[in-house]
Scaffold this motif. Structure first.
Motif, PDB file in Angstrom:
ATOM      1  N   ILE A 122      30.923  15.858  50.332  1.00 27.82           N
ATOM      2  CA  ILE A 122      30.324  15.461  51.598  1.00 27.82           C
ATOM      3  C   ILE A 122      29.220  14.451  51.298  1.00 27.82           C
ATOM      4  CG2 ILE A 122      29.020  16.246  53.606  1.00 27.82           C
ATOM      5  CD1 ILE A 122      30.430  18.894  53.369  1.00 27.82           C
ATOM      6  N   GLY A 123      29.362  13.253  51.814  1.00 22.31           N
ATOM      7  CA  GLY A 123      28.354  12.236  51.605  1.00 22.31           C
ATOM      8  C   GLY A 123      28.111  11.911  50.140  1.00 22.31           C
ATOM      9  N   GLY A 124      29.153  12.002  49.318  1.00 19.33           N
ATOM     10  CA  GLY A 124      29.023  11.670  47.916  1.00 19.33           C
ATOM     11  C   GLY A 124      28.483  12.794  47.055  1.00 19.33           C
ATOM     12  N   THR A 125      28.184  13.948  47.657  1.00 23.47           N
ATOM     13  CA  THR A 125      27.700  15.092  46.884  1.00 23.47           C
ATOM     14  C   THR A 125      28.671  16.251  47.062  1.00 23.47           C
ATOM     15  OG1 THR A 125      26.369  15.947  48.709  1.00 23.47           O
ATOM     16  CG2 THR A 125      25.288  14.407  47.215  1.00 23.47           C
ATOM     17  N   LEU A 126      28.609  17.205  46.160  1.00 20.47           N
ATOM     18  CA  LEU A 126      29.453  18.387  46.276  1.00 20.47           C
ATOM     19  C   LEU A 126      28.671  19.503  46.956  1.00 20.47           C
ATOM     20  CD1 LEU A 126      31.180  18.421  42.789  1.00 20.47           C
ATOM     21  CD2 LEU A 126      32.113  17.653  44.958  1.00 20.47           C
ATOM     22  N   LYS A 127      29.331  20.180  47.843  1.00 14.58           N
ATOM     23  CA  LYS A 127      28.681  21.249  48.576  1.00 14.58           C
ATOM     24  C   LYS A 127      29.704  22.357  48.780  1.00 14.58           C
ATOM     25  CE  LYS A 127      26.332  22.169  52.918  1.00 14.58           C
ATOM     26  NZ  LYS A 127      25.865  21.632  54.182  1.00 14.58           N
ATOM     27  N   ASN A 128      29.295  23.605  48.594  1.00 15.47           N
ATOM     28  CA  ASN A 128      30.197  24.727  48.873  1.00 15.47           C
ATOM     29  C   ASN A 128      30.385  24.843  50.375  1.00 15.47           C
ATOM     30  OD1 ASN A 128      30.623  25.485  46.246  1.00 15.47           O
ATOM     31  ND2 ASN A 128      28.825  26.781  46.181  1.00 15.47           N
ATOM     32  N   THR A 129      31.619  24.697  50.794  1.00 17.93           N
ATOM     33  CA  THR A 129      31.940  24.714  52.211  1.00 17.93           C
ATOM     34  C   THR A 129      33.172  25.577  52.433  1.00 17.93           C
ATOM     35  OG1 THR A 129      31.176  22.425  52.387  1.00 17.93           O
ATOM     36  CG2 THR A 129      32.511  23.252  54.190  1.00 17.93           C
ATOM     37  N   PRO A 130      33.070  26.587  53.303  1.00 16.64           N
ATOM     38  CA  PRO A 130      34.269  27.376  53.589  1.00 16.64           C
ATOM     39  C   PRO A 130      35.286  26.532  54.356  1.00 16.64           C
ATOM     40  CG  PRO A 130      32.463  28.058  55.005  1.00 16.64           C
ATOM     41  CD  PRO A 130      31.914  27.038  54.049  1.00 16.64           C
ATOM     42  N   LEU A 131      36.538  26.620  53.938  1.00 16.19           N
ATOM     43  CA  LEU A 131      37.606  25.851  54.568  1.00 16.19           C
ATOM     44  C   LEU A 131      38.729  26.772  55.016  1.00 16.19           C
ATOM     45  CD1 LEU A 131      37.933  22.950  51.980  1.00 16.19           C
ATOM     46  CD2 LEU A 131      36.719  22.899  54.152  1.00 16.19           C
ATOM     47  N   ASN A 132      39.410  26.385  56.053  1.00 16.48           N
ATOM     48  CA  ASN A 132      40.641  27.049  56.481  1.00 16.48           C
ATOM     49  C   ASN A 132      41.793  26.105  56.164  1.00 16.48           C
ATOM     50  OD1 ASN A 132      39.370  29.335  57.618  1.00 16.48           O
ATOM     51  ND2 ASN A 132      38.898  28.160  59.445  1.00 16.48           N
ATOM     52  N   ASN A 133      42.916  26.667  55.773  1.00 14.06           N
ATOM     53  CA  ASN A 133      44.114  25.882  55.479  1.00 14.06           C
ATOM     54  C   ASN A 133      45.097  26.053  56.624  1.00 14.06           C
ATOM     55  OD1 ASN A 133      43.584  25.032  52.594  1.00 14.06           O
ATOM     56  ND2 ASN A 133      43.196  27.221  52.539  1.00 14.06           N
ATOM     57  N   ALA A 168      41.023  30.912  47.827  1.00 19.81           N
ATOM     58  CA  ALA A 168      40.927  32.166  48.575  1.00 19.81           C
ATOM     59  C   ALA A 168      40.756  31.964  50.075  1.00 19.81           C
ATOM     60  CB  ALA A 168      39.760  32.994  48.042  1.00 19.81           C
ATOM     61  N   SER A 169      40.629  30.733  50.518  1.00 21.22           N
ATOM     62  CA  SER A 169      40.422  30.498  51.942  1.00 21.22           C
ATOM     63  C   SER A 169      41.679  30.846  52.732  1.00 21.22           C
ATOM     64  CB  SER A 169      39.992  29.055  52.190  1.00 21.22           C
ATOM     65  OG  SER A 169      40.880  28.162  51.597  1.00 21.22           O
ATOM     66  N   PRO A 170      41.503  31.237  53.991  1.00 22.17           N
ATOM     67  CA  PRO A 170      42.644  31.673  54.801  1.00 22.17           C
ATOM     68  C   PRO A 170      43.671  30.569  55.037  1.00 22.17           C
ATOM     69  CG  PRO A 170      40.549  32.052  55.952  1.00 22.17           C
ATOM     70  CD  PRO A 170      40.250  31.294  54.707  1.00 22.17           C
ATOM     71  N   ILE A 171      44.925  30.994  55.184  1.00 25.38           N
ATOM     72  CA  ILE A 171      46.011  30.075  55.497  1.00 25.38           C
ATOM     73  C   ILE A 171      46.531  30.428  56.894  1.00 25.38           C
ATOM     74  CG2 ILE A 171      48.303  29.262  54.871  1.00 25.38           C
ATOM     75  CD1 ILE A 171      47.700  30.211  51.999  1.00 25.38           C
ATOM     76  N   PHE A 172      46.515  29.454  57.773  1.00 19.27           N
ATOM     77  CA  PHE A 172      47.044  29.624  59.122  1.00 19.27           C
ATOM     78  C   PHE A 172      48.339  28.836  59.213  1.00 19.27           C
ATOM     79  CE2 PHE A 172      42.479  30.150  59.417  1.00 19.27           C
ATOM     80  CZ  PHE A 172      42.383  31.356  60.078  1.00 19.27           C
ATOM     81  N   ARG A 173      49.380  29.477  59.704  1.00 20.06           N
ATOM     82  CA  ARG A 173      50.688  28.835  59.763  1.00 20.06           C
ATOM     83  C   ARG A 173      51.185  28.727  61.199  1.00 20.06           C
ATOM     84  NH1 ARG A 173      56.480  31.411  58.092  1.00 20.06           N
ATOM     85  NH2 ARG A 173      57.715  29.587  58.620  1.00 20.06           N
ATOM     86  N   VAL A 174      51.746  27.571  61.503  1.00 21.00           N
ATOM     87  CA  VAL A 174      52.516  27.385  62.732  1.00 21.00           C
ATOM     88  C   VAL A 174      53.897  26.892  62.330  1.00 21.00           C
ATOM     89  CG1 VAL A 174      50.512  26.988  64.208  1.00 21.00           C
ATOM     90  CG2 VAL A 174      51.623  25.044  63.119  1.00 21.00           C
ATOM     91  N   TYR A 175      54.850  26.960  63.237  1.00 23.79           N
ATOM     92  CA  TYR A 175      56.249  26.747  62.896  1.00 23.79           C
ATOM     93  C   TYR A 175      56.793  25.364  63.209  1.00 23.79           C
ATOM     94  CZ  TYR A 175      56.249  31.691  61.967  1.00 23.79           C
ATOM     95  OH  TYR A 175      55.959  32.920  61.436  1.00 23.79           O
ATOM     96  N   ASP A 176      56.101  24.591  64.026  1.00 24.00           N
ATOM     97  CA  ASP A 176      56.609  23.259  64.335  1.00 24.00           C
ATOM     98  C   ASP A 176      55.473  22.347  64.815  1.00 24.00           C
ATOM     99  OD1 ASP A 176      56.202  23.682  67.158  1.00 24.00           O
ATOM    100  OD2 ASP A 176      58.166  24.631  67.276  1.00 24.00           O
ATOM    101  N   GLY A 177      55.804  21.075  64.918  1.00 23.91           N
ATOM    102  CA  GLY A 177      54.808  20.089  65.314  1.00 23.91           C
ATOM    103  C   GLY A 177      54.228  20.329  66.694  1.00 23.91           C
TER     104      GLY A 177
END
Length: 56
Positions: free
Chosen positions: A5-16, A39-48
């Protein structure tokens, strides 16, 4: 999870968010994430069309 983020590294929780209509392909993602120690959560959908509901 580390994100740049902005050229620096930062621990940020992400969702997939994945769009995958094939169950076999979707199931292959979970072991790959575990192997990569993601380890971040994975959210799945089935189509566009369904993905558009979650995108907006």
């Amino acid at each position: 999870m580390v994100a740049a983020i902005g050229g620096t590294l930062k621990n940020t929780p992400l969702n997939n968010f994945i769009v995958e209509d094939d169950d076999g392909d979707a199931k292959a993602i979970f072991p790959a994430f575990n192997k990569a120690r993601i380890a971040s959560p994975i959210f799945r959908v089935y189509d566009g069309q369904e993905s558009m509901v979650y995108s907006f």
